[in-house]
Design an enzyme around this catalytic site. Sequence first.
Site, mmCIF file in Angstrom:
data_model
loop_
_atom_site.group_PDB
_atom_site.id
_atom_site.type_symbol
_atom_site.label_atom_id
_atom_site.label_comp_id
_atom_site.label_asym_id
_atom_site.label_seq_id
_atom_site.Cartn_x
_atom_site.Cartn_y
_atom_site.Cartn_z
ATOM 1 N N GLU A 8 0.890 -1.169 0.000
ATOM 2 C CA GLU A 8 0.000 0.000 0.000
ATOM 3 C C GLU A 8 0.917 1.205 0.000
ATOM 4 O OE1 GLU A 8 -1.720 3.110 0.447
ATOM 5 O OE2 GLU A 8 -1.970 2.633 2.568
ATOM 6 N N CYS B 156 -1.498 9.228 2.584
ATOM 7 C CA CYS B 156 -1.481 8.700 1.219
ATOM 8 C C CYS B 156 -2.775 9.042 0.482
ATOM 9 C CB CYS B 156 -1.252 7.195 1.226
ATOM 10 S SG CYS B 156 -2.496 6.240 2.126
#
Length: 478
Positions: A245, A279
């Site tokens: 991720e 993110c």
Amino acid sequence: MADLLVSDKSVFGELTGEQIDIVEPATGAVLGSTRLASPDDVAEAVTRSVVAQPKWADTAPAERAEVLLRAAQLIHDHEDEFVRWGIRECGGIAGKTTHEVHSSRGELLAAAGLATEPYGQLLPAAGRMSYGRRIPFGAVGVITPWNFPLVLAMRAVAPALALGNSVLLKPDHQTSVYGGALIARLFEEAGLPPGLLEVLPGKADAGQALVADPRVPMISFTGSTRAGKIVAATAAGHVKKVSLELGGNNATIVLADADPDQASSVGAWGSFLHQGQICLTTGRHLVHRRIADAYLDRLTARAAALRVGDPAEADTQIGPIINATQLATVDRIVRASADAGASIRTGGTYQDLFYAPTVLAGVTPSMPAFTDEIFGPVAPVTIFDTEEEAIALANSTSYGLTASVITADPFRGWKLAERLRAGMVHVNDSTINDDPAVPFGGVGASGNGGRYGGQANWEEFTQWQWVTVRDTPPAYPF
């Protein structure tokens, strides 16, 4: 109630790596010190983890679930301690940190439910019993970043444990307490047997040792795309599963029929929450020309009104950047984009580690503010004229984590969203969204298609095994 960390023993055991100070980014104060894990420490921890895991996998699912439920209760009981460390060690404001703690408890509760779910299926066969079942990998390595260290650890640690794995957690050295020590103590107090959660705060050498150890068949990594590529290459050399991720350069598309005031609220939240160090942050605001001026005016006013300061103060809305290196990166991108023709509507200044919320107008696809993941409180605004242009702009990146569309017509937004190359898309909401029950993850440079959350955890933290059983062996031709 005593704090979890009040104890006469180290939650990390006897680590032998570098001794470092734990520094508060907002003030520079030294909060304590810790030793980091060396590669030798990692190897010893893997040995303990591998030995402990088989018995845990054979433990009744309800007993595994009970450990997670006790941990969920403990994180609730010690919420103030977790929030305090999150504010001081991460530089997160109280609202961000409280939400993270609550989300981490949600991850524990959701994972507890996994333990007692069906884990296989009967398969069609003649003359024998045939079935597929999900089995744990064994020892799972979890490497986490500094920005949301508690919940990004818990979303992997909790389901991995629930499904019968042991876990080796390597938190970032900058958040070794909030993302490491507190988690270790939490599970110790919840009754998790020794060896099943080894916490190894460290730098790149510890992470490299964990990824390269052949006894760890699965790695869960959350961090930058640059570091993720290194992890993936190392894991590939050992033929092990890796779930990545990674970063994002996420777009919010604001259509011409959107309300500028509502849209600017979504945009401000998306770019400025936790100083943009997420993110999921909105890295690009793509706004239709018809409402661009109104949107910019409102976004600029919102940014200028945000209070920058020590996150320990209740009314602070923007805290510090994590370190001087990251602050320099943010400022470099802003300066280079301004030199290339972007207009700084507000912000673009800093003091110590505090970077003012910044709005950039006139951003074009060739500027660093458009192409790069900034990871700071910067909102770059780019104008488009048609939906086709908006889609092309949104998809003109190697990243593919999340995106959003703001419009007065939800169906129109939905049809447009289906054309966006992203692992997650939100119509009339921010790019920043998460939930323990959803399949969370990105594509492209944002990840390798792995997913966390809900039923996706079965795919990430277990593997299929096919089993057949006959009454007697068959007679083969030779």
